[in-house]
Write an enzyme that holds these catalytic residues in place. Structure first.
Site, PDB file in Angstrom:
ATOM      1  N   ASP A  29      16.092  18.373   8.374  1.00 30.92           N
ATOM      2  CA  ASP A  29      17.626  17.777   8.475  1.00 30.92           C
ATOM      3  C   ASP A  29      18.493  18.989   9.031  1.00 30.92           C
ATOM      4  OD1 ASP A  29      20.257  16.508   7.788  1.00 30.92           O
ATOM      5  OD2 ASP A  29      18.703  14.864   6.867  1.00 30.92           O
ATOM      6  N   TYR A  44      25.425   4.789  23.293  1.00 33.67           N
ATOM      7  CA  TYR A  44      24.521   5.096  22.246  1.00 33.67           C
ATOM      8  C   TYR A  44      23.307   4.014  22.012  1.00 33.67           C
ATOM      9  CZ  TYR A  44      23.266   4.609  17.046  1.00 33.67           C
ATOM     10  OH  TYR A  44      22.543   4.694  15.779  1.00 33.67           O
TER      11      TYR A  44
END
Length: 328
Positions: A31, A147
């Site tokens: 992450d 997106y």
């Protein structure tokens, strides 16, 4: 089972971690903390390997994926503000990052779940959006549709890896997933409105509030993700995962005020004022969950009132923790 979760420190990812630990998996998490936080994993920190880094770092990704049997790919640029403010980073992360994940999955003969989005459907306002529904997108020069297009490319990559290279891959499309650990910082509507209500601030509803959504509980959605990856019939398919009740944002705001006992008022804010000129929203987004039900028995059961109550409890605890820290 050795499992890699990209974006595992995020809202949905951290709930997925909890469920997989219960199953006995050995978990590695990658992450970059752009939207996730190590705090989401504080309760299991000694039971997982957490590595800070990006899915764009192919070398690091390959190292972490070595020997894994399952990959859950959640790492992505998410949230309205992130997409609008950093469209270039969003495109690179969402397209090249997914390609990197698929590559390492193939090299390790690992199953992979690609977590997509209901944004795929764009401006299609059909009664209930099924997985084969048409995608209705606006201009490619508008960040929101860029997106959606990028996530569509992600799905196309996954499908091609499955069909041409034999990769075991499935895709899920979450619809407005909500629950504890979600933050309103990136434009997520429920935690944002809950925080305003608890602070006695006006609840800001964009547009006229008549736009409708279906909110799914994160615990149910995360459990279904695990089931979808393990379902042989789901391989190379995209599967919707959403809530059951359609509700307007204005009704949602009123419900939050009632549940919190807040004296806040509701203020309607034009989209242009909130996001700038040219922003487009969808009037309606309702999932058809039949495929998920047929494949894995997915049935959203937690009512929206209970979902909101869970977010309220989590937000109150977080606010109390912040206040306690500030007093020291």
């Amino acid at each position: 089972m050795r499992t890699l979760i990209t974006g595992g420190a995020g809202f949905i990812g951290s709930h997925l971690v909890d469920l997989l630990l219960e199953r006995g998996d050995e978990i590695v998490i990658l992450d970059d903390f752009s939207t996730g936080t190590a705090d989401n994993l504080a309760h299991v920190r000694d039971r997982v390997r957490l590595v800070e880094g990006s899915v764009l770092d192919a070398e690091l990704l390959a190292e972490l994926a070595n020997g894994v049997e399952r990959i859950y790919h959640l790492a992505a640029a998410v949230g309205v503000h992130t997409i609008l403010d950093e469209p270039l980073r969003s495109l690179k992360t969402n397209i090249h990052g997914t390609e990197n994940v698929l590559d390492v999955a193939l090299r390790n003969s690992a199953k992979v779940l690609v977590v997509s989005t209901s944004e795929i459907y764009g401006k299609n306002t059909a009664d209930a959006l099924h997985e084969g529904a048409d995608r209705v997108l606006g201009s490619p020069l508008v960040a929101r549709w860029t997106y959606a297009a990028a996530k569509g490319i992600d799905e196309s990559f996954a499908h091609a890896y499955a069909k041409e290279l034999g990769l075991q891959v499935a895709i899920v499309r979450p619809f407005n997933t909500v629950g504890p650990r979600q933050t309103g910082r990136y434009g997520m509507v429920v935690p944002g409105l809950v925080r305003q209500a608890l602070r006695g601030e006006p609840l800001t509803v964009f547009g006229d509030g008549s736009q409708t959504r279906c909110f799914g509980y994160v615990g149910e959605v995360a459990a279904a993700m695990i089931d979808v990856l393990e379902a042989p019939a789901a391989q190379s398919l995209a599967v919707n995962l959403g809530g059951a009740r359609e509700i307007s944002i204005l009704e949602l705001a009123r419900m939050i005020i009632e549940i919190t006992g807040s004296s806040s008022e509701i203020v309607l804010v034009p989209y242009e004022e909130a996001y700038g000129e040219g922003y487009e929203d969808m009037q309606r987004r309702v999932p058809d969950n039949r495929l998920a039900r047929e494949l894995v028995g997915y049935e959203p059961r937690l009512p929206i009132e209970s979902i909101i109550a869970a977010v309220v409890e989590d937000t109150r605890a977080a606010e109390a923790l912040v206040k306690g820290t500030n007093r020291r």
